[in-house]
Design a protein around this motif. Sequence first.
Motif, PDB file in Angstrom:
ATOM      1  N   MET A  35      -1.753  17.458  20.312  1.00  0.00           N
ATOM      2  CA  MET A  35      -3.081  16.864  20.140  1.00  0.00           C
ATOM      3  C   MET A  35      -3.005  15.443  20.641  1.00  0.00           C
ATOM      4  SD  MET A  35      -5.865  16.711  17.287  1.00  0.00           S
ATOM      5  CE  MET A  35      -6.309  18.523  17.113  1.00  0.00           C
ATOM      6  N   ALA A  36      -4.064  14.764  21.355  1.00  0.00           N
ATOM      7  CA  ALA A  36      -3.927  13.539  21.796  1.00  0.00           C
ATOM      8  C   ALA A  36      -5.131  13.004  20.865  1.00  0.00           C
ATOM      9  CB  ALA A  36      -4.252  13.210  23.051  1.00  0.00           C
ATOM     10  N   VAL A  37      -4.924  11.786  20.097  1.00  0.00           N
ATOM     11  CA  VAL A  37      -5.963  11.095  19.492  1.00  0.00           C
ATOM     12  C   VAL A  37      -6.166   9.899  20.303  1.00  0.00           C
ATOM     13  CG1 VAL A  37      -6.352   9.884  17.380  1.00  0.00           C
ATOM     14  CG2 VAL A  37      -5.167  11.973  17.372  1.00  0.00           C
ATOM     15  N   ARG A 175       6.235   7.384  35.490  1.00  0.00           N
ATOM     16  CA  ARG A 175       6.894   7.325  34.391  1.00  0.00           C
ATOM     17  C   ARG A 175       6.063   7.649  33.146  1.00  0.00           C
ATOM     18  NH1 ARG A 175      10.377   1.664  34.850  1.00  0.00           N
ATOM     19  NH2 ARG A 175      11.740   2.362  36.638  1.00  0.00           N
ATOM     20  N   ALA A 176       4.875   7.322  32.966  1.00  0.00           N
ATOM     21  CA  ALA A 176       3.894   7.825  32.014  1.00  0.00           C
ATOM     22  C   ALA A 176       3.769   9.405  31.911  1.00  0.00           C
ATOM     23  CB  ALA A 176       2.455   7.082  32.364  1.00  0.00           C
ATOM     24  N   GLU A 177       3.774   9.848  33.170  1.00  0.00           N
ATOM     25  CA  GLU A 177       3.335  11.527  33.235  1.00  0.00           C
ATOM     26  C   GLU A 177       4.994  11.881  32.727  1.00  0.00           C
ATOM     27  OE1 GLU A 177       2.271  14.653  36.336  1.00  0.00           O
ATOM     28  OE2 GLU A 177       1.819  12.656  36.867  1.00  0.00           O
ATOM     29  N   ASP A 178       5.874  11.200  33.308  1.00  0.00           N
ATOM     30  CA  ASP A 178       7.357  11.972  33.008  1.00  0.00           C
ATOM     31  C   ASP A 178       7.561  11.976  31.425  1.00  0.00           C
ATOM     32  OD1 ASP A 178       7.820  12.499  35.750  1.00  0.00           O
ATOM     33  OD2 ASP A 178       9.262  10.777  36.026  1.00  0.00           O
ATOM     34  N   ALA A 179       7.060  10.770  30.795  1.00  0.00           N
ATOM     35  CA  ALA A 179       7.492  10.714  29.560  1.00  0.00           C
ATOM     36  C   ALA A 179       6.602  11.406  28.618  1.00  0.00           C
ATOM     37  CB  ALA A 179       7.191   8.950  29.097  1.00  0.00           C
ATOM     38  N   VAL A 195       1.388  14.922  17.602  1.00  0.00           N
ATOM     39  CA  VAL A 195       0.224  14.252  17.455  1.00  0.00           C
ATOM     40  C   VAL A 195       0.770  12.814  18.498  1.00  0.00           C
ATOM     41  CG1 VAL A 195      -1.602  12.713  16.166  1.00  0.00           C
ATOM     42  CG2 VAL A 195      -0.585  15.048  15.481  1.00  0.00           C
ATOM     43  N   VAL A 196      -0.138  12.375  19.208  1.00  0.00           N
ATOM     44  CA  VAL A 196       0.078  11.318  20.252  1.00  0.00           C
ATOM     45  C   VAL A 196      -1.347  10.542  20.257  1.00  0.00           C
ATOM     46  CG1 VAL A 196       0.268  10.416  22.526  1.00  0.00           C
ATOM     47  CG2 VAL A 196       1.470  12.514  21.750  1.00  0.00           C
ATOM     48  N   VAL A 197      -0.985   9.238  19.459  1.00  0.00           N
ATOM     49  CA  VAL A 197      -2.203   8.445  19.308  1.00  0.00           C
ATOM     50  C   VAL A 197      -2.155   7.253  20.213  1.00  0.00           C
ATOM     51  CG1 VAL A 197      -2.445   8.568  16.873  1.00  0.00           C
ATOM     52  CG2 VAL A 197      -1.149   6.569  17.828  1.00  0.00           C
ATOM     53  N   THR A 198      -3.074   7.291  21.212  1.00  0.00           N
ATOM     54  CA  THR A 198      -3.111   6.349  22.620  1.00  0.00           C
ATOM     55  C   THR A 198      -4.460   5.933  22.887  1.00  0.00           C
ATOM     56  OG1 THR A 198      -2.447   6.512  24.914  1.00  0.00           O
ATOM     57  CG2 THR A 198      -3.343   8.338  24.053  1.00  0.00           C
ATOM     58  N   HIS A 199      -4.538   4.641  23.670  1.00  0.00           N
ATOM     59  CA  HIS A 199      -5.837   4.316  24.331  1.00  0.00           C
ATOM     60  C   HIS A 199      -5.684   4.689  25.694  1.00  0.00           C
ATOM     61  CE1 HIS A 199      -3.249   0.734  25.113  1.00  0.00           C
ATOM     62  NE2 HIS A 199      -3.989   0.569  26.156  1.00  0.00           N
ATOM     63  N   VAL A 203      -3.718  10.293  29.648  1.00  0.00           N
ATOM     64  CA  VAL A 203      -3.283  11.430  28.575  1.00  0.00           C
ATOM     65  C   VAL A 203      -4.159  12.313  28.633  1.00  0.00           C
ATOM     66  CG1 VAL A 203      -2.574  11.881  26.101  1.00  0.00           C
ATOM     67  CG2 VAL A 203      -1.805   9.507  27.250  1.00  0.00           C
ATOM     68  N   ARG A 204      -5.617  12.075  29.001  1.00  0.00           N
ATOM     69  CA  ARG A 204      -6.716  13.114  28.697  1.00  0.00           C
ATOM     70  C   ARG A 204      -5.980  14.447  29.696  1.00  0.00           C
ATOM     71  NH1 ARG A 204     -10.861  11.869  26.253  1.00  0.00           N
ATOM     72  NH2 ARG A 204     -11.676   9.684  26.179  1.00  0.00           N
ATOM     73  N   GLY A 205      -6.144  15.657  29.125  1.00  0.00           N
ATOM     74  CA  GLY A 205      -5.716  16.910  29.674  1.00  0.00           C
ATOM     75  C   GLY A 205      -4.437  17.110  29.661  1.00  0.00           C
ATOM     76  N   LYS A 206      -3.549  16.551  28.926  1.00  0.00           N
ATOM     77  CA  LYS A 206      -2.192  16.690  29.238  1.00  0.00           C
ATOM     78  C   LYS A 206      -1.530  17.394  27.972  1.00  0.00           C
ATOM     79  CE  LYS A 206      -2.111  14.686  33.214  1.00  0.00           C
ATOM     80  NZ  LYS A 206      -1.401  13.511  33.412  1.00  0.00           N
ATOM     81  N   LEU A 207      -2.374  17.327  26.900  1.00  0.00           N
ATOM     82  CA  LEU A 207      -1.949  18.071  25.748  1.00  0.00           C
ATOM     83  C   LEU A 207      -2.780  19.206  25.502  1.00  0.00           C
ATOM     84  CD1 LEU A 207      -0.829  15.056  23.413  1.00  0.00           C
ATOM     85  CD2 LEU A 207       0.491  16.239  25.010  1.00  0.00           C
ATOM     86  N   ASP A 208      -2.800  19.980  24.446  1.00  0.00           N
ATOM     87  CA  ASP A 208      -3.349  21.254  23.838  1.00  0.00           C
ATOM     88  C   ASP A 208      -4.826  20.784  23.601  1.00  0.00           C
ATOM     89  OD1 ASP A 208      -1.186  22.772  24.416  1.00  0.00           O
ATOM     90  OD2 ASP A 208      -0.603  22.690  22.271  1.00  0.00           O
ATOM     91  N   SER A 209      -4.995  19.731  22.931  1.00  0.00           N
ATOM     92  CA  SER A 209      -6.421  19.407  22.654  1.00  0.00           C
ATOM     93  C   SER A 209      -6.494  17.799  22.429  1.00  0.00           C
ATOM     94  CB  SER A 209      -6.576  19.881  21.086  1.00  0.00           C
ATOM     95  OG  SER A 209      -5.642  19.613  20.256  1.00  0.00           O
TER      96      SER A 209
END
Length: 217
Positions: A35-37, A175-179, A195-199, A203-209
């Motif tokens: 999940m991306a926060v 590099r962001a996409e690779d990481a 859980v990934v917290v980010t501004h 990152v949108r759409g790259k994790l399950d939710s």
Amino acid sequence: MSEELVLNVSDLKFTYGDKQIVDISEFALKSGQSMAVIGPSGCGKTTFLHLLAGLLSPGAGTIQILGQELSQLSLSALDRFRGQNMGMVFQRLFLMPALTVRQNIELAQKMARVDVDVQAVDRLLTELGIQDLSDRKPKMLSQGQAQRVAIARALVHRPALVLADEPTSALDNDRAEDALSLLKHSAETAGASLVVVTHDERVRGKLDSEFEMEAIV
């Protein structure tokens, strides 16, 4: 995929001085999910992450990890629980400068109070493409290489939950996409929830939710 709840948050509040920083009524993550926060700088994302890690104590509400309410643990028990069940990748990687890559990764196993598993370390070094760097010190690594070491350190003791703070913010698009892909794949391989917290809008759409946080006015 198991339906076990790894993380369950209810009515969580945190106040600094007279300013409320975090106000989350419900947040849950099942085993193996990512999940991306997401939210703007200053909305309390990192504070939320530190609450999940037990590095801060909430003013109200509950945080359960693997069914264990964090507030019910003593400080020593919380340290032990965190070391055994959580892995963390911070924006500042906090690699130990006096230790080699291998020693930095092994340190997580020692902190979890488990025997050093050389095969597990070797496997992660290979999976993350840093097996040739095992004897180098952090100052000899590129930013991308250091981040891979931090990911290996977070996963080597096979935690149930991995928490990552702004893992892509300082990286260019490729590099962001690779990481992010590497972090998600590595967590999945280890059977960990993420859980990934980010501004970072990339990152949108790259994790399950996704979970949106907004600054509290």
